[in-house]
Design a protein around this motif. Sequence first.
Motif, short mmCIF file in Angstrom:
data_model
loop_
_atom_site.label_atom_id
_atom_site.label_comp_id
_atom_site.label_asym_id
_atom_site.label_seq_id
_atom_site.Cartn_x
_atom_site.Cartn_y
_atom_site.Cartn_z
N CYS A 152 0.84 -1.19 0.00
CA CYS A 152 0.00 0.00 0.00
C CYS A 152 0.88 1.25 0.00
O CYS A 152 2.10 1.18 0.23
N HIS A 153 0.28 2.39 -0.27
CA HIS A 153 1.01 3.65 -0.22
C HIS A 153 1.44 3.92 1.22
O HIS A 153 0.74 3.56 2.18
N SER A 177 -1.12 5.35 3.48
CA SER A 177 -2.41 4.66 3.63
C SER A 177 -2.65 4.27 5.08
O SER A 177 -1.74 3.86 5.80
N GLU A 181 1.99 3.28 -5.73
CA GLU A 181 2.69 4.51 -5.33
C GLU A 181 1.98 5.77 -5.83
O GLU A 181 2.16 6.85 -5.25
N GLU A 182 1.19 5.63 -6.89
CA GLU A 182 0.44 6.77 -7.42
C GLU A 182 -0.90 6.94 -6.72
O GLU A 182 -1.72 7.78 -7.12
N GLY A 183 -1.16 6.12 -5.70
CA GLY A 183 -2.38 6.26 -4.93
C GLY A 183 -3.61 5.67 -5.58
O GLY A 183 -4.74 6.04 -5.26
N TYR A 192 11.18 1.37 -5.39
CA TYR A 192 10.00 1.95 -4.75
C TYR A 192 10.43 2.95 -3.68
O TYR A 192 11.33 2.69 -2.89
N ARG A 205 7.65 5.14 -2.20
CA ARG A 205 6.46 5.50 -1.41
C ARG A 205 5.57 4.29 -1.15
O ARG A 205 4.39 4.43 -0.89
N LEU A 206 6.15 3.12 -1.21
CA LEU A 206 5.39 1.89 -1.02
C LEU A 206 5.80 1.23 0.29
O LEU A 206 6.99 1.18 0.62
#
Length: 300
Positions: free
Chosen positions: A169-170, A173, A232-234, A250, A252-253
């Motif tokens: 998930c981001h 999140s 990562e792009e939401g 990665y 932002r993961l």
Amino acid sequence: MNLRQLEILRAVMRARSTVGAARDLGMSQPAVSNAIKNAESALGFLLFDRVNKRLVPTQEAQILLKEAEPLFLMQDLISQTAAHLRTGRKGRMRIVATSELSESLLPQVVARFSRDHAGVEISLETVRLDSLLEYVEVGIVDVGFAMEPHPRHTLTYLPLAQLDMVCACHADSPLAQLSFVTPTDLRDTPLINAGNSSRISHLVREAFRRSAVDYAPAIDVRFMNVAGYFVEEGLGVTIMDQLTASSKRYGRLTTVPFKPHTQITVSAIVPAARMQQRLTQALLRHTREEIAARLAAPAI
């Protein structure tokens, strides 16, 4: 259609003109044009449509070239072998892997291997799983790397590790704060599915079925590493293996353990009828070491 005609077809498709293809091949433009016309006459269908003075390959031409790609790879292999014999290089290692492993595992493995085997020429092909099995089977490569590969009696599968499936998930999140994630936690979260027909995708679907939760992805992609970029792009979350999730690409993961506990096997694949060369054995040793080190590292 012979190999030379296929080479000319590929050159024209790349250059989109007979002039450019002739330049790339060291031929005259009339010779290239005649070769295409002769091939079309022999085949009974057009290979190119002429649009605004440009040659646009027909669907038939694209299918032919796709089917001929293993021939070009074999031709390159023969040329490489001749070069090795001429220059006296120490050896070569031809590797094929799926997209996920080419990105998350093979760069580090090749780095380990290269430090101990300076002078060995290394090549890596990144292909779909079905093509990977064919490349190993016909001897185009020395070894393949894949997760949950389909069995073939002509191939030997060497398990390298058992990988846990995790929820990716981001980093922002709310799921990232959970100690583990279940299909129930994902009821209202967009899912990104990788590889509809893959055995891994089937395992994920089965985990949702066991939890009595419908598996209805919002987005389908072919490879798990690509699914990670969508995360990562939401755009949602995905269920992927911990090795793919550990890729340094990665930023932002983050990952959370997934329940019900689901595991997959990452394997090296070699031809069943051929003895492993020492270079292959060394590569497998470095692969096991890299995987062990990666799995022992703190989770993302």
